[in-house]
Scaffold this active site. Sequence first.
Site, PDB file in Angstrom:
ATOM      1  N   SER A  54       7.958   5.825  -2.176  1.00 53.29           N
ATOM      2  CA  SER A  54       8.073   6.211  -0.886  1.00 53.29           C
ATOM      3  C   SER A  54       9.259   5.840   0.228  1.00 53.29           C
ATOM      4  CB  SER A  54       6.568   6.305  -0.302  1.00 53.29           C
ATOM      5  OG  SER A  54       6.541   6.880   0.803  1.00 53.29           O
ATOM      6  N   ASP A  70       3.954  12.142  -2.862  1.00 56.10           N
ATOM      7  CA  ASP A  70       4.277  10.726  -2.620  1.00 56.10           C
ATOM      8  C   ASP A  70       3.825   9.871  -3.992  1.00 56.10           C
ATOM      9  OD1 ASP A  70       3.928   8.178  -1.756  1.00 56.10           O
ATOM     10  OD2 ASP A  70       3.695   8.765   0.167  1.00 56.10           O
TER      11      ASP A  70
END
Length: 263
Positions: free
Chosen positions: A39, A151
């Site tokens: 991320s 994610d």
Amino acid sequence: MTKVGIVLSGGGIRGIAHLGVLKAFINAGITFSHISGTSAGSIAGAFYAAGIDPEEGLNIFMKTKLLRFIRPAVGSLGLVNIEYTSNLLKEFFPDDKIENLKIPLTIAATNFSEGRLVYFTKGPLIRAIQASSCIPGIFKPIMIDEQMYVDGGILNNFPVEPLLGSCDYIIGSSCNHLRSVDKIVSIPSLMRRAGIMSINHDMERKSSLCNVVIEPKGMGEISTFDMKKAETIYWLAYEETLKTIRTNESLQELIRKPKIKLD
């Protein structure tokens, strides 16, 4: 020569902490032969791996206001569309190939279609960054080879595993530390704290796989999208890293050892 790897956690805007950590290590004479990130950690790692100075990385976030490139994703599974960051990121990654970066980079993402963790080490860099940073329910899933990606922090918010066996010394940078609290004053703060506790659940085990972990205290209390705290986050992490460098014997020894020299 000592091969030094660094793993960079996810954490939204708190990921700017990684830039402060990297800058402090650069100033101490430590360079990295491998980087792994999830991320926000994948963005900070990509900047460093592309040869962009971490302080310049901070300036990029401050000047471009990255969040303004995100637009509503009408009629989609997410509230906003992260793909609008492509034009901005192309300015800094014109080659757009993970394997062509100056330092090997591993980006963790979640294949949402199949429910499994994926590590990107080659192929389109920008697409991998977007996939790794795509918070489900907030961002529209990123499509790669007809598969939905979101994610990487869902399944691995601290991807140290790709560094094992490739590095002689591993440094961890985590930006989600939570202080103890006596009460919760709002539902949003309750939900935010629960989310961070979830992604931190295996940090004790993963920290044991690192030689050193930099984890600025209380960073997890900062909201994921609080851009106003960007500079504060950077300097808190920078100072925490300097303090660790001064007091950690293994880091002092590492500084004295010859490292892999990068072209």
